[in-house]
Write a protein that holds these residues in place. Structure first.
Motif, short mmCIF file in Angstrom:
data_model
loop_
_atom_site.label_atom_id
_atom_site.label_comp_id
_atom_site.label_asym_id
_atom_site.label_seq_id
_atom_site.Cartn_x
_atom_site.Cartn_y
_atom_site.Cartn_z
N ARG A 28 2.01 6.89 -3.05
CA ARG A 28 0.31 6.93 -2.48
C ARG A 28 0.69 8.22 -1.26
N GLU A 35 -3.64 1.16 10.79
CA GLU A 35 -4.11 -0.09 10.89
C GLU A 35 -2.66 -0.99 10.41
N LYS A 67 -5.05 6.56 9.27
CA LYS A 67 -5.88 5.20 9.36
C LYS A 67 -4.93 4.37 8.49
N ASP A 68 -3.65 4.64 8.08
CA ASP A 68 -2.65 3.85 7.66
C ASP A 68 -1.73 3.39 7.88
N ARG A 109 0.50 -1.39 -0.12
CA ARG A 109 -0.15 -0.14 -0.24
C ARG A 109 0.67 1.45 0.00
N TRP A 158 7.94 2.19 7.04
CA TRP A 158 6.31 2.30 7.89
C TRP A 158 6.86 2.75 9.16
N LEU A 181 0.20 8.91 2.49
CA LEU A 181 -0.64 8.08 3.04
C LEU A 181 -1.15 8.64 4.77
#
Length: 217
Positions: A76, A85, A81-82, A63, A163, A78
């Protein structure tokens, strides 16, 4: 630009190209909304477009990029919420890994201690990039010690480096605290604490946004 082609030829192309693209996203070479053009990347790395396309699919699965037929992939933008999750899933995987790794790591916590010592040195130098690397090595040590290949593959597929970099820059800027809060995990393994899985899960979740700050729709 550095010549990447030599190192690429010594390892599976898709994996190496994916790593190259991830480093580009982390470093800010490609920012949110930027296009990543297969043809340009292939020319830069002196490879065909097929492994570049496969690597981009891998990033899409994480993602991190979006893609559509006959269109260039885009990084993306981001959202909170990304990140939430990601940490929810990562925390669940690491809780299981810590539980399965308990007996193995309890007999020798020195690999965790080495990572923690490196993180402390990074904090003294205020080297966020190095601390992220050493923190990931700390957690990867736990996941590998679970001796569960499927679990390790799932964990690696999350794109932990990207991340973690994003979340530390957003939510955890105190490098000394980042290093210190790994000590209780080492102690829990050392004394074979049966609650070590829960401790690791709560630790991982503390690095992401809380559910309370997520936008409601």
């Amino acid at each position: 630009m550095a010549d990447h082609s030599t190192s690429l030829k010594r390892a599976p192309l898709r994996e190496q190209i994916a790593k190259h693209l991830l480093e580009g996203v982390i470093s800010g070479r490609w920012k949110p909304g930027d296009r990543i053009v297969e043809r340009q990347v292939a020319a830069e790395l002196d490879v065909s477009q097929l492994p570049v396309r496969e690597a981009l699919r891998e990033l899409a699965a994480m993602r991190l990029v979006t893609s559509a037929p006959n269109k260039a992939a885009r990084v993306r933008q981001l959202q909170l919420k990304d990140v939430f999750e990601f940490y929810s899933v990562r925390a669940a995987l690491e809780e299981l890994a810590a539980t399965q790794a308990l007996a193995r790591l309890a007999s020798d916590v020195s690999p965790l201690e080495a990572c923690h010592s490196a993180m402390s040195d990074d904090a003294s130098k205020y080297d966020l990039t190095a601390q992220i690397r050493d923190a990931i090595n700390f957690h990867r040590t736990i996941v590998r010690a679970a001796d569960n290949k499927l679990l390790l593959d799932l964990w690696e597929s999350l794109g932990v480096e990207v991340w973690t970099t994003l979340s530390l820059r957003l939510f955890r800027v105190d490098l000394r605290a980042n290093a210190d809060d790994h000590e209780p995990i080492i102690e829990a393994f050392r004394r074979q604490d049966p609650n070590v899985g829960r401790l690791v899960r709560e630790h991982v979740l503390s690095y992401g946004p809380s559910e309370e700050i997520l936008p409601r729709f």
